[in-house]
Design an enzyme around this catalytic site. Sequence first.
Site, PDB file in Angstrom:
ATOM      1  N   SER A 175       3.234   3.847  -4.694  1.00  0.00           N
ATOM      2  CA  SER A 175       1.795   3.997  -4.484  1.00  0.00           C
ATOM      3  C   SER A 175       1.037   2.810  -5.086  1.00  0.00           C
ATOM      4  CB  SER A 175       1.322   5.335  -5.056  1.00  0.00           C
ATOM      5  OG  SER A 175       0.021   5.652  -4.629  1.00  0.00           O
ATOM      6  N   ASP A 273       2.475  10.714   5.293  1.00  0.00           N
ATOM      7  CA  ASP A 273       1.654  10.065   4.274  1.00  0.00           C
ATOM      8  C   ASP A 273       0.493   9.336   4.931  1.00  0.00           C
ATOM      9  OD1 ASP A 273       0.658   8.735   2.055  1.00  0.00           O
ATOM     10  OD2 ASP A 273       2.431   7.482   1.749  1.00  0.00           O
ATOM     11  N   HIS A 305       3.206  11.822   0.733  1.00  0.00           N
ATOM     12  CA  HIS A 305       3.110  10.758  -0.258  1.00  0.00           C
ATOM     13  C   HIS A 305       3.875  11.108  -1.535  1.00  0.00           C
ATOM     14  CE1 HIS A 305       1.339   7.124  -1.798  1.00  0.00           C
ATOM     15  NE2 HIS A 305       0.811   7.752  -2.837  1.00  0.00           N
TER      16      HIS A 305
END
Length: 332
Positions: A175, A273, A305
């Site tokens: 991320s 995601d 995610h």
Amino acid sequence: MEEINSGLAYELLPYLKVYKNGRVERLSHYRDEFVPPSIFRDLKMSVSSKDVVIVPQTGLSARLYLPKSITHTEEPQQKKKLPLLVYFHGGAFCTYSAFNPRYHDYLNSLVAEANVVAVSVEYRRAPENPLPVAYEDSWAALKWVLSHSLSDQQGHEIWLSDHVDFNQIILGGDSSGANIAHNMAIRAGITPEQIFDLKLWGVVLVHPHFWGTEPIGVEKLDMDLKQRVDKLWLTVCPTTTTGNDDPLINPATDPNLSRLGCNKVLVCVAEKDLLRDRGWFYYETLKKSGWEGVVEIMESKGEGHVFHLHNPSSENALNMMKFLVSFMHQDN
């Protein structure tokens, strides 16, 4: 409570709320959690870990990991030299920590499976420390790591100087941490310092947090959500002059993309995601940029995610772990 809520400047649910007076409220399990290192080896993974302070003045620190293949009784000439993973945790630049139980457990597992040494960087977080602070902390941590490779100014951390093969440095993150890993590789590629004569071997980007002004893919389906994510970047990086087309968040706008300072890149995306299309866009853009390295991509079907942090024993998480381990040991 009504008076406090009336001063709300920004909220990123379910992570945090930022108030106009500067107060930051991290929500539910996104509040800071700390798990101690295990210098005598984690009983489950047989991985040793310890915390080190890199820059006392700022509090920049890291958690180091050694796999079970390393013993402390070897003679210096017999000590194993292993690849090194420098890892940057995720959390939208503003939540989580290298010392969070989820990241500690994940690094334990990854180090055990891949048989690598790891440095998990504890950078300062936004919005209390707005970007580019996290980038500067991460850069300082990377320089500290690589200082252990120089004979004329050898670093003092023996877990690195005794056990790391500095020809096999891998940057990784998930991320926002993947965003940081990419930007550290860019900076390494354009920095003429002696320390960066040593080219990074590879970069692993898991569900990278990239963005842009113009919506792509599924972003077009929910413009309210697109606008909330747009505002996130402006909240964590208030000094940006180009908004969500800042090269730090949108690599496609970076004129230095072709100078990425590594040989190999792996991009991992997840089908469900929101950031999936940005990961694919990065992959395609990097391939066309003129960069001379090799980029690979893998997609986890049916997943969201950072699913591997929430459900690390799932089949898809285990498959992704195997893929990461295989990538890190190419040509080794």
